[in-house]
Enzyme design. Structure first.
Site, PDB file in Angstrom:
ATOM      1  N   GLU A  94     -47.300  18.269  50.521  1.00 52.43           N
ATOM      2  CA  GLU A  94     -47.633  19.335  51.469  1.00 52.43           C
ATOM      3  C   GLU A  94     -48.940  19.092  52.230  1.00 52.43           C
ATOM      4  O   GLU A  94     -49.190  19.751  53.244  1.00 52.43           O
ATOM      5  CB  GLU A  94     -47.694  20.679  50.739  1.00 52.43           C
ATOM      6  CG  GLU A  94     -46.319  21.164  50.301  1.00 52.43           C
ATOM      7  CD  GLU A  94     -46.347  22.556  49.720  1.00 52.43           C
ATOM      8  OE1 GLU A  94     -47.410  22.995  49.240  1.00 52.43           O
ATOM      9  OE2 GLU A  94     -45.291  23.213  49.738  1.00 52.43           O
ATOM     10  N   GLU A 125     -42.108  11.064  29.227  1.00 53.36           N
ATOM     11  CA  GLU A 125     -43.475  11.556  29.050  1.00 53.36           C
ATOM     12  C   GLU A 125     -44.132  11.049  27.770  1.00 53.36           C
ATOM     13  O   GLU A 125     -45.341  11.180  27.593  1.00 53.36           O
ATOM     14  CB  GLU A 125     -43.487  13.086  29.056  1.00 53.36           C
ATOM     15  CG  GLU A 125     -42.835  13.736  27.860  1.00 53.36           C
ATOM     16  CD  GLU A 125     -42.959  15.257  27.928  1.00 53.36           C
ATOM     17  OE1 GLU A 125     -43.570  15.820  27.002  1.00 53.36           O
ATOM     18  OE2 GLU A 125     -42.457  15.866  28.882  1.00 53.36           O
TER      19      GLU A 125
END
Length: 306
Positions: A94, A125
């Site tokens: 963004e 992870e």
């Protein structure tokens, strides 16, 4: 049978991390009327904002690091897994349309790669070595690592932090586990969001608090480097009709002219808000406006002698 019972009891007595704790305010959540569910979640969501408010001192330190990284030509790298990783990806994506940031100034690394943005990649992870490798693959010595992990103990993220520190990179750690401070990041933003409404579901309050912090970090830093004028988004990329109208409106507001006049300047500059404002306020050509902005390193307030 006795041995199994003993092991179960022993496991239950193990201390829970902050993000795994049980929330007394949402007991029997599944049995509550929907109206009561909403009341509980709204009350708990307020704790996310309160946690961010208490972390202001560390947020300011992190903003200074981002600003310094920008000014010295480094990149800002977000890294995380699951919800935390996706929030980093979102923030990096963004910034260019909002602030016209240079390509790859903000970039993101996600445990499990691009596939993990849309679906779970089991076990990604847990690989600390891969976290270190993924960081080293794109990081230079001027770069800043912003690590995001609600639990504060995600191996993939910790591997990257450890490697970044070893290489001499500055690091910011956003977490909801106070114990994560021991990882020794340059700045640890501890968000005391408390137990989740659904135990361990850190996409809830912890994730909300992380998003609030990320918004603050990028917005404040970009304002400090001249990409905001007053509270106007003057470096946006106007690539559709909605944004073209927004660019025109911002030009009108900042230059103190009507919308139709602003539209003329906007079209001349291909909707470069800064150029349009300089042209309108200083009564100069587009080329002169560009030169003036360049002279003042893109700081509109300075270019307008304000």
């Amino acid at each position: 049978m006795k041995m199994k019972l003993f092991l179960w009891r022993k496991t239950m007595l193990l201390p829970l991390t902050e993000t795994e704790a049980l929330n007394k305010n949402s007991q029997n959540f599944d049995k509550l009327p929907i109206k009561k569910m909403a009341e509980v979640m709204c009350a708990e969501n307020l704790n996310a904002a309160k946690a961010v408010q208490k972390a202001q001192k560390e947020i300011v330190k992190a903003v200074k690091l981002i600003t310094e990284t920008y000014q010295t030509g480094g990149k800002i790298i977000f890294i995380g897994a699951g919800t935390s990783g996706r929030l980093g990806v979102l923030e990096a994506a963004e910034c260019p349309p909002t602030f016209s940031t240079p390509k790859n100034l903000f970039t993101a690394i996600m445990a499990g790669g691009k596939k993990a943005i849309f679906e779970s990649v089991e076990g990604a992870e847990d690989d600390s070595k891969q976290g270190a490798k993924d960081f080293l693959k794109i990081a230079g010595k001027k770069d800043l690592l912003i690590a995001i992990a609600s639990s504060g103990k995600t191996p993939y993220v910790l591997g990257a932090i450890k490697t970044a520190k070893k290489q001499g990179n500055k690091t910011v750690f956003i977490t909801s586990n106070k114990a994560a401070k021991k990882e020794g990041a340059s700045v640890t933003i501890y968000l005391n969001t408390g137990a989740e409404v659904i135990s361990g579901s850190t996409r809830l309050k912890a994730g909300t608090a992380q998003k609030l912090v990320l918004n603050m970090l990028t917005t404040m830093a970009m304002a400090r480097v001249g990409k905001v004028y007053k509270n106007y988004m003057v470096d946006l990329q106007a690539k559709n009709e909605k944004l073209k109208n927004r660019a025109t409106r911002l030009t009108a507001l900042a230059a103190g002219i009507n919308f139709e006049e602003a539209k003329k300047y906007a079209k001349k500059t291909k909707y470069s808000v800064k150029e349009a404002i300089v042209m309108a306020k200083l009564k100069v050509s587009q080329k002169q406006a560009k030169d003036i902005l360049k002279k003042h390193n893109g700081f509109l307030r300075s270019a307008l002698n304000e």
